[in-house]
Design a protein around this motif. Structure first.
Motif, PDB file in Angstrom:
ATOM      1  N   UNK A  37       0.828  -1.209   0.000  1.00 22.79           N
ATOM      2  CA  UNK A  37       0.000   0.000   0.000  1.00 22.79           C
ATOM      3  C   UNK A  37       0.862   1.259   0.000  1.00 22.79           C
ATOM      4  N   UNK A  38       1.896   1.249   0.832  1.00 21.30           N
ATOM      5  CA  UNK A  38       2.761   2.415   0.926  1.00 21.30           C
ATOM      6  C   UNK A  38       3.533   2.696  -0.345  1.00 21.30           C
ATOM      7  N   UNK A  39       3.789   1.663  -1.121  1.00 13.66           N
ATOM      8  CA  UNK A  39       4.572   1.838  -2.355  1.00 13.66           C
ATOM      9  C   UNK A  39       3.730   2.305  -3.534  1.00 13.66           C
ATOM     10  N   UNK A  40       2.408   2.262  -3.389  1.00 15.40           N
ATOM     11  CA  UNK A  40       1.516   2.645  -4.476  1.00 15.40           C
ATOM     12  C   UNK A  40       1.049   4.087  -4.272  1.00 15.40           C
ATOM     13  N   UNK A  41       1.531   4.989  -5.109  1.00 18.37           N
ATOM     14  CA  UNK A  41       1.220   6.404  -4.921  1.00 18.37           C
ATOM     15  C   UNK A  41      -0.272   6.711  -5.101  1.00 18.37           C
ATOM     16  N   UNK A  42      -0.981   5.835  -5.829  1.00 22.84           N
ATOM     17  CA  UNK A  42      -2.421   6.059  -5.954  1.00 22.84           C
ATOM     18  C   UNK A  42      -3.166   5.634  -4.692  1.00 22.84           C
ATOM     19  N   UNK A  43      -2.471   4.928  -3.795  1.00 23.59           N
ATOM     20  CA  UNK A  43      -3.059   4.546  -2.503  1.00 23.59           C
ATOM     21  C   UNK A  43      -2.655   5.519  -1.408  1.00 23.59           C
ATOM     22  N   UNK A  44      -1.340   5.771  -1.298  1.00 22.29           N
ATOM     23  CA  UNK A  44      -0.827   6.671  -0.268  1.00 22.29           C
ATOM     24  C   UNK A  44       0.222   7.583  -0.912  1.00 22.29           C
ATOM     25  N   UNK A  45      -0.166   8.775  -1.344  1.00 18.99           N
ATOM     26  CA  UNK A  45       0.769   9.678  -2.020  1.00 18.99           C
ATOM     27  C   UNK A  45       2.031   9.988  -1.211  1.00 18.99           C
ATOM     28  N   UNK A  46       1.945   9.926   0.108  1.00 17.69           N
ATOM     29  CA  UNK A  46       3.113  10.226   0.944  1.00 17.69           C
ATOM     30  C   UNK A  46       4.240   9.233   0.702  1.00 17.69           C
ATOM     31  N   UNK A  47       3.911   8.040   0.233  1.00 14.27           N
ATOM     32  CA  UNK A  47       4.935   7.078  -0.147  1.00 14.27           C
ATOM     33  C   UNK A  47       5.238   6.000   0.872  1.00 14.27           C
ATOM     34  N   UNK A  48       4.527   6.005   2.003  1.00 11.15           N
ATOM     35  CA  UNK A  48       4.706   4.937   2.984  1.00 11.15           C
ATOM     36  C   UNK A  48       3.461   4.838   3.853  1.00 11.15           C
ATOM     37  N   UNK A  49       3.291   3.671   4.454  1.00 10.27           N
ATOM     38  CA  UNK A  49       2.163   3.446   5.350  1.00 10.27           C
ATOM     39  C   UNK A  49       2.533   3.900   6.752  1.00 10.27           C
ATOM     40  N   UNK A  50       1.641   4.602   7.405  1.00 11.80           N
ATOM     41  CA  UNK A  50       1.922   5.129   8.741  1.00 11.80           C
ATOM     42  C   UNK A  50       2.110   4.004   9.747  1.00 11.80           C
ATOM     43  N   UNK A  51       2.906   4.283  10.770  1.00 19.84           N
ATOM     44  CA  UNK A  51       2.990   3.413  11.924  1.00 19.84           C
ATOM     45  C   UNK A  51       2.104   3.963  13.023  1.00 19.84           C
ATOM     46  N   UNK A  52       1.789   3.177  14.040  1.00 19.11           N
ATOM     47  CA  UNK A  52       0.950   3.665  15.145  1.00 19.11           C
ATOM     48  C   UNK A  52       1.501   4.922  15.796  1.00 19.11           C
ATOM     49  N   UNK A  53       2.826   5.056  15.847  1.00 22.61           N
ATOM     50  CA  UNK A  53       3.449   6.224  16.475  1.00 22.61           C
ATOM     51  C   UNK A  53       3.098   7.516  15.738  1.00 22.61           C
TER      52      UNK A  53
END
Length: 282
Positions: A218-234
């Motif tokens: 998900x994090x690697x797909x810019x159409x899913x998450x433009x920021x470029x990574x999946x968030x962590x709980x922190x």
């Protein structure tokens, strides 16, 4: 001075994920914390993380139980007051998308699944707010609800009950903020997007390795998450802490901060790329 020195926080759903990270962050910055969840073993993991962060046992209160049960809600209030003497912050984090027992999706999900989903994601928040209200009024405290970008406006076909429950929670946040403002209680919420937690492992039946791979994809797909990574709980815990810190966010009430790496800003058409589409039709 740590920003939560002399503060007391109840954090529901703190046996893993966002709630766990929030408990560790708050306690590391001076708060005394009540942690709670249904799984006693996972709560012990949270306790161990707190101890590893040099938090004394005198700053930790543990309540094992289902947040939808009134007896557990009452125990949270009672034991927090008994151990710490007050309540300054309530983080209503406990929530989940409850799978339909027959595997149905969309409008075919059972009504019993609807009731269970609302009981956890909405009703428990209403009940905890009512029970904590007089104590938060005394301390002039904060409530932070944890919603989701699943609340909309994009449709969530696979699990609609979770989405409409979070949409209801957003409206409750706005309503409660105005209702409680005269008592100097601030109410706000956070809407995370995809967060790499144990949520997918439990709700989707994925093992740890497959769950990790899903979040990385998900994090690697810019159409899913433009920021470029999946968030962590922190990452989400830091937003919660901002809203719970009156010094930092005093003039914010009834608002929902979206923390999704840009997911909710993307349309389906963006996945194809405007230039590519233009080239096809020229």
């Amino acid at each position: 001075m740590a920003r939560f020195n002399d503060k007391v926080a109840i954090i529901t759903g703190s046996s893993n994920g966002i709630g766990q990270a929030t408990a560790v962050l708050f306690a590391s910055e001076g708060a005394k914390v009540t942690i709670t969840g249904r799984n006693a073993e996972r709560l012990e993991v949270t306790k161990k993380l707190l101890q590893d962060a040099h938090i004394p046992d005198s700053h930790i209160n543990i309540v094992v139980g289902d947040i939808t049960q009134e007896s557990v809600q009452e125990a949270l209030i009672k034991t927090t007051l008994e151990k710490f003497g007050k309540i300054d912050i309530l983080v209503n984090n406990a929530g989940a998308g409850i799978p339909d027992p027959q595997g149905k999706t969309g409008v075919n999900q059972s009504i019993s699944t609807y009731h269970k989903t609302f009981e956890l994601n909405v009703q428990s928040v209403l009940e905890m707010t009512q029970k904590a209200r007089p104590h938060l009024a005394k301390s002039q405290g904060e409530i932070v609800n944890i919603s989701s970008i699943g609340a909309g406006p994009a449709a969530q076909v696979a699990n609609p009950y979770y989405s409409i429950a979070k949409a209801a929670l957003d409206q409750y946040t706005r309503t409660a903020a105005i209702d409680l403002a005269p008592e100097n209680i601030r109410v706000n919420s956070v809407s995370p997007g995809a967060v790499a937690t144990g949520f997918s492992t439990v709700s989707r039946g994925l093992d740890e390795q497959k769950s990790k791979a899903m979040y990385e994809y998900l994090g690697s797909q810019k159409e899913c998450i433009p920021r470029g990574f999946c968030a962590g709980p922190e990452d989400i815990a830091k937003v919660i802490a901002f809203l719970a810190d009156r010094n930092a966010s005093n003039y914010i009430i009834g608002q929902t901060i979206v923390a999704d790496g840009g997911t909710s800003l993307i349309l389906g058409a963006h996945a194809h790329g405007a230039r590519m589409v233009e080239a096809i039709f020229k």
